[in-house]
Design a protein around this motif. Structure first.
Motif, PDB file in Angstrom:
ATOM      1  N   GLY A 185       0.832  -1.195   0.000  1.00  0.00           N
ATOM      2  CA  GLY A 185       0.000   0.000   0.000  1.00  0.00           C
ATOM      3  C   GLY A 185       0.868   1.246   0.000  1.00  0.00           C
ATOM      4  N   THR A 186       0.245   2.411   0.003  1.00  0.00           N
ATOM      5  CA  THR A 186       1.003   3.654  -0.076  1.00  0.00           C
ATOM      6  C   THR A 186       0.446   4.728   0.850  1.00  0.00           C
ATOM      7  N   ASP A 187       1.341   5.593   1.285  1.00  0.00           N
ATOM      8  CA  ASP A 187       0.985   6.868   1.906  1.00  0.00           C
ATOM      9  C   ASP A 187       1.521   7.949   0.970  1.00  0.00           C
ATOM     10  N   ILE A 188       0.681   8.909   0.613  1.00  0.00           N
ATOM     11  CA  ILE A 188       1.057   9.894  -0.394  1.00  0.00           C
ATOM     12  C   ILE A 188       0.924  11.309   0.150  1.00  0.00           C
ATOM     13  N   ASP A 189       1.970  12.091  -0.062  1.00  0.00           N
ATOM     14  CA  ASP A 189       1.931  13.526   0.208  1.00  0.00           C
ATOM     15  C   ASP A 189       1.510  14.191  -1.089  1.00  0.00           C
ATOM     16  N   PHE A 190       0.207  14.466  -1.224  1.00  0.00           N
ATOM     17  CA  PHE A 190      -0.299  15.009  -2.475  1.00  0.00           C
ATOM     18  C   PHE A 190       0.179  16.443  -2.724  1.00  0.00           C
ATOM     19  N   PRO A 283       7.278  10.022  18.792  1.00  0.00           N
ATOM     20  CA  PRO A 283       7.978   8.946  18.080  1.00  0.00           C
ATOM     21  C   PRO A 283       7.818   7.580  18.733  1.00  0.00           C
ATOM     22  N   ASP A 284       7.632   7.561  20.050  1.00  0.00           N
ATOM     23  CA  ASP A 284       7.456   6.264  20.732  1.00  0.00           C
ATOM     24  C   ASP A 284       6.129   5.615  20.334  1.00  0.00           C
ATOM     25  N   VAL A 285       5.138   6.423  20.030  1.00  0.00           N
ATOM     26  CA  VAL A 285       3.848   5.913  19.580  1.00  0.00           C
ATOM     27  C   VAL A 285       3.894   5.603  18.094  1.00  0.00           C
ATOM     28  N   VAL A 286       4.419   6.520  17.324  1.00  0.00           N
ATOM     29  CA  VAL A 286       4.405   6.392  15.864  1.00  0.00           C
ATOM     30  C   VAL A 286       5.153   5.148  15.403  1.00  0.00           C
ATOM     31  N   ARG A 287       6.270   4.835  16.019  1.00  0.00           N
ATOM     32  CA  ARG A 287       7.075   3.702  15.539  1.00  0.00           C
ATOM     33  C   ARG A 287       6.382   2.349  15.751  1.00  0.00           C
ATOM     34  N   GLN A 288       5.305   2.333  16.540  1.00  0.00           N
ATOM     35  CA  GLN A 288       4.601   1.070  16.787  1.00  0.00           C
ATOM     36  C   GLN A 288       3.441   0.826  15.809  1.00  0.00           C
ATOM     37  N   HIS A 289       3.261   1.742  14.850  1.00  0.00           N
ATOM     38  CA  HIS A 289       2.130   1.587  13.939  1.00  0.00           C
ATOM     39  C   HIS A 289       2.577   1.908  12.519  1.00  0.00           C
ATOM     40  N   ASP A 290       2.738   0.889  11.721  1.00  0.00           N
ATOM     41  CA  ASP A 290       3.206   1.067  10.345  1.00  0.00           C
ATOM     42  C   ASP A 290       2.135   0.573   9.379  1.00  0.00           C
ATOM     43  N   ALA A 291       1.036   1.304   9.281  1.00  0.00           N
ATOM     44  CA  ALA A 291      -0.059   0.902   8.388  1.00  0.00           C
ATOM     45  C   ALA A 291      -1.090   2.008   8.308  1.00  0.00           C
ATOM     46  N   LYS A 292      -1.944   1.876   7.292  1.00  0.00           N
ATOM     47  CA  LYS A 292      -3.177   2.652   7.225  1.00  0.00           C
ATOM     48  C   LYS A 292      -4.293   1.659   7.493  1.00  0.00           C
ATOM     49  N   VAL A 293      -5.000   1.844   8.606  1.00  0.00           N
ATOM     50  CA  VAL A 293      -5.998   0.878   9.048  1.00  0.00           C
ATOM     51  C   VAL A 293      -7.385   1.498   8.950  1.00  0.00           C
ATOM     52  N   SER A 305     -17.121   8.906   6.286  1.00  0.00           N
ATOM     53  CA  SER A 305     -16.877   8.926   7.724  1.00  0.00           C
ATOM     54  C   SER A 305     -16.173   7.667   8.213  1.00  0.00           C
ATOM     55  N   VAL A 306     -15.742   6.798   7.294  1.00  0.00           N
ATOM     56  CA  VAL A 306     -15.081   5.552   7.683  1.00  0.00           C
ATOM     57  C   VAL A 306     -13.914   5.858   8.612  1.00  0.00           C
ATOM     58  N   PRO A 307     -13.900   5.313   9.836  1.00  0.00           N
ATOM     59  CA  PRO A 307     -12.802   5.602  10.754  1.00  0.00           C
ATOM     60  C   PRO A 307     -11.514   4.917  10.314  1.00  0.00           C
ATOM     61  N   HIS A 308     -10.407   5.630  10.439  1.00  0.00           N
ATOM     62  CA  HIS A 308      -9.122   5.036  10.072  1.00  0.00           C
ATOM     63  C   HIS A 308      -7.986   5.667  10.866  1.00  0.00           C
ATOM     64  N   MET A 309      -6.977   4.861  11.147  1.00  0.00           N
ATOM     65  CA  MET A 309      -5.775   5.316  11.832  1.00  0.00           C
ATOM     66  C   MET A 309      -4.610   5.141  10.866  1.00  0.00           C
ATOM     67  N   ASP A 310      -4.015   6.272  10.505  1.00  0.00           N
ATOM     68  CA  ASP A 310      -3.071   6.303   9.393  1.00  0.00           C
ATOM     69  C   ASP A 310      -1.663   6.676   9.802  1.00  0.00           C
ATOM     70  N   LYS A 311      -0.706   5.923   9.287  1.00  0.00           N
ATOM     71  CA  LYS A 311       0.682   6.365   9.321  1.00  0.00           C
ATOM     72  C   LYS A 311       0.845   7.433   8.243  1.00  0.00           C
ATOM     73  N   GLY A 316       9.427  14.060   5.385  1.00  0.00           N
ATOM     74  CA  GLY A 316      10.363  13.175   6.052  1.00  0.00           C
ATOM     75  C   GLY A 316      10.038  12.894   7.504  1.00  0.00           C
ATOM     76  N   HIS A 317       8.980  13.497   8.037  1.00  0.00           N
ATOM     77  CA  HIS A 317       8.603  13.305   9.439  1.00  0.00           C
ATOM     78  C   HIS A 317       7.383  12.390   9.526  1.00  0.00           C
ATOM     79  N   GLU A 318       7.396  11.495  10.509  1.00  0.00           N
ATOM     80  CA  GLU A 318       6.328  10.517  10.654  1.00  0.00           C
ATOM     81  C   GLU A 318       5.346  10.940  11.748  1.00  0.00           C
ATOM     82  N   SER A 319       4.063  10.716  11.478  1.00  0.00           N
ATOM     83  CA  SER A 319       2.996  11.018  12.429  1.00  0.00           C
ATOM     84  C   SER A 319       1.904   9.976  12.277  1.00  0.00           C
ATOM     85  N   LEU A 320       0.948  10.008  13.206  1.00  0.00           N
ATOM     86  CA  LEU A 320      -0.257   9.198  13.078  1.00  0.00           C
ATOM     87  C   LEU A 320      -1.461  10.123  13.097  1.00  0.00           C
TER      88      LEU A 320
END
Length: 478
Positions: A185-190, A283-293, A305-311, A316-320
């Motif tokens: 899958g992909t995460d895209i910075d449009f 970062p301690d939280v973000v590194r434990q979740h590598d997916a778009k759910v 309105s579909v709920p989702h938790m996204d990496k 270059g910076h990671e968030s959820l």
């Protein structure tokens, strides 16, 4: 980005006649502009963006969830688990998008792919017997399709804990749960993608004029459009002419098409929705979740309105992100005006808009409930996904504004649609895009459709170029 070529205050005289004018500096206009740069680099192209930077509305990375919509995890694209047609179609169109982006980047010296597209597994997770049965049937349907053959399925909490540790920590394993996972899958910075596409345009000598708001479109007896507007930096008026106009102005697209007086949008209306997300950069939280759910929307809730938790990976910076939580404003753009919605009202569309509201009372109740929802209630929804979430790690952010399309209907008077529609003027000199998701992810296919409809005489010469850039263009875009 080649910012030196973007002008903010240039005064334009009426003598200028462009082959193509693009209104709006987002992913849609940029995609069309980059495609024209490849098939007709000799054409003169100008882009107008009302804000002082491009991709600052819906295309901005933080104004959308960044999901490369491909039908892998978005359960709203497949409400019937035995009918994969829409999910498969969206998956094919997204593959076309990836081909287009990859070709442009391989042939030029633009932004590296990793700056706007990052591998991120796509997952669907559901809870309870009813939804587990649904996901099991959905997986059985999809696994036989080539695009989804690599999808994995489990009802084992231990396996899900390996795929998404945050979701399973301190969870009651007695509750039925199921998940699918697709690694590619992909995460895209449009926003970054839009910049890369505009670089392609600029290298073909296109002009990009920021801070220029188009306010009027008129077609002359010679078939050429006169475009007038205001330079928001100086207050001066500007006027140019163009043989073809594309309106990719997001929530403002309908208003501009109405002002162009094209009959194809008579009776059309829009209804604005906004969204908030909970975000964490810990970062301690973000590194434990590598997916778009993604999960299923609650009963009576709209598809978006579909709920989702996204990496997310932005600059270059990671968030959820978790959400969405619906908001409402009469603005049609995040940086719009409170009077926006009212400027689109016409005698022909008031009944259409009212009927759509009557037919969607569940949606109205949902929206009211969301507006009245407290932060504590919003956080409880996150804890459904992430039971041990700490409120101190998360903060609310406002995402973009979407103008959902409302169309006339012979039986219901008006219907609210959830998707995108390319509106084409019968005279073949103007087009506009209305609606929302999954538009950005399928932009190349939409623009191939536009070019085919509007420039049929050019198709023979363009076809080899398009096929080189997108080998599946004929099967995916038709």
């Amino acid at each position: 980005m080649a910012a030196a070529r973007i002008t903010a205050t240039k005064h334009v005289v009426q003598k200028e006649i462009f082959d193509v004018a693009l209104i709006g500096g987002g992913i849609m206009s940029a995609t069309l502009g980059a495609m024209i740069a490849e098939v007709r680099p000799d054409w003169s192209v100008v882009m107008f963006e009302r804000l002082t930077e491009i991709a600052a509305e819906s295309s901005n990375a933080w104004n959308n969830a960044g999901t490369g919509h491909s039908g892998l995890c978005e359960l709203n694209y497949m409400p019937d688990p035995d009918d994969p047609v829409k999910a498969e179609q969206i998956g094919e169109l997204f593959q076309l998008s990836r081909e287009f982006w990859a070709t442009l980047l391989e042939e030029g010296d633009n932004t590296r792919p990793a700056s706007f597209i990052n591998p991120t597994p796509h997952m669907a997770v559901v809870f309870g017997d009813r939804d587990v049965a649904y996901l099991r049937r959905r997986y059985a349907t999809m696994r036989s399709l080539p695009l989804f053959s690599a999808m994995r399925y489990t009802e084992d909490p231990e396996v899900i804990a390996e795929w998404a540790p945050l979701m399973m920590a301190d969870r009651d394993y007695a509750e039925p749960i199921a998940a699918t996972r697709y690694e590619d899958g992909t995460d895209i910075d449009f926003g970054a993608l839009t910049s890369a596409l505009i670089d392609v345009m600029i290298k073909a000598d296109a002009q990009v004029r920021v801070g220029h708001e188009v306010t009027r479109l008129r077609r002359g007896p010679d078939g050429i459009w006169t475009i007038t507007g205001r330079d928001r930096n100086t207050g001066r008026r500007f006027t140019v002419r163009a043989k073809f106009v594309f309106v990719g102005a997001g929530g403002y697209a309908l208003r501009l098409l109405q002002r162009a007086r094209i009959p194809e949008v008579r009776g059309y209306a829009v209804f604005p929705f906004g969204a908030q997300f909970l975000r964490t950069d810990n970062p301690d939280v973000v590194r434990q979740h590598d997916a778009k759910v993604y999960s299923r929307a609650s009963l009576g809730a709209p598809p978006m309105s579909v709920p989702h938790m996204d990496k997310r990976v932005v600059d270059g910076h990671e968030s959820l992100l978790f959400g969405p939580y619906a908001t409402f404003s009469t603005r049609l753009l995040k940086h719009g005006r409170l009077i926006d919605l009212f400027t689109t009202l016409r005698l022909r569309n008031i009944a259409v808009l009212s009927a759509a509201g009557i037919h969607n009372l569940a949606l109205v109740r949902y929206l009211i409930g969301q507006l009245l929802s407290t932060r504590r209630r919003k956080f409880a929804q996150l804890q459904r996904f992430y039971p041990t979430a700490n409120p101190a790690d998360w903060y609310l952010v406002q995402a973009g504004q979407r103008a959902q399309l409302v169309k006339p209907d012979p039986h219901k008077v008006g219907v609210l649609t959830f998707g995108t529609e390319l509106v084409t003027g019968a005279d073949g000199t103007i087009a506009g895009l209305l609606g929302a998701s999954p538009g950005a992810s399928t932009a190349p296919a939409i623009m191939v459709d536009l070019l085919t409809r509007y420039f049929p005489d050019e198709r023979t010469s363009w076809e080899p170029v398009l096929r080189r850039m997108m080998p599946t263009v004929h099967t995916a875009a038709g």
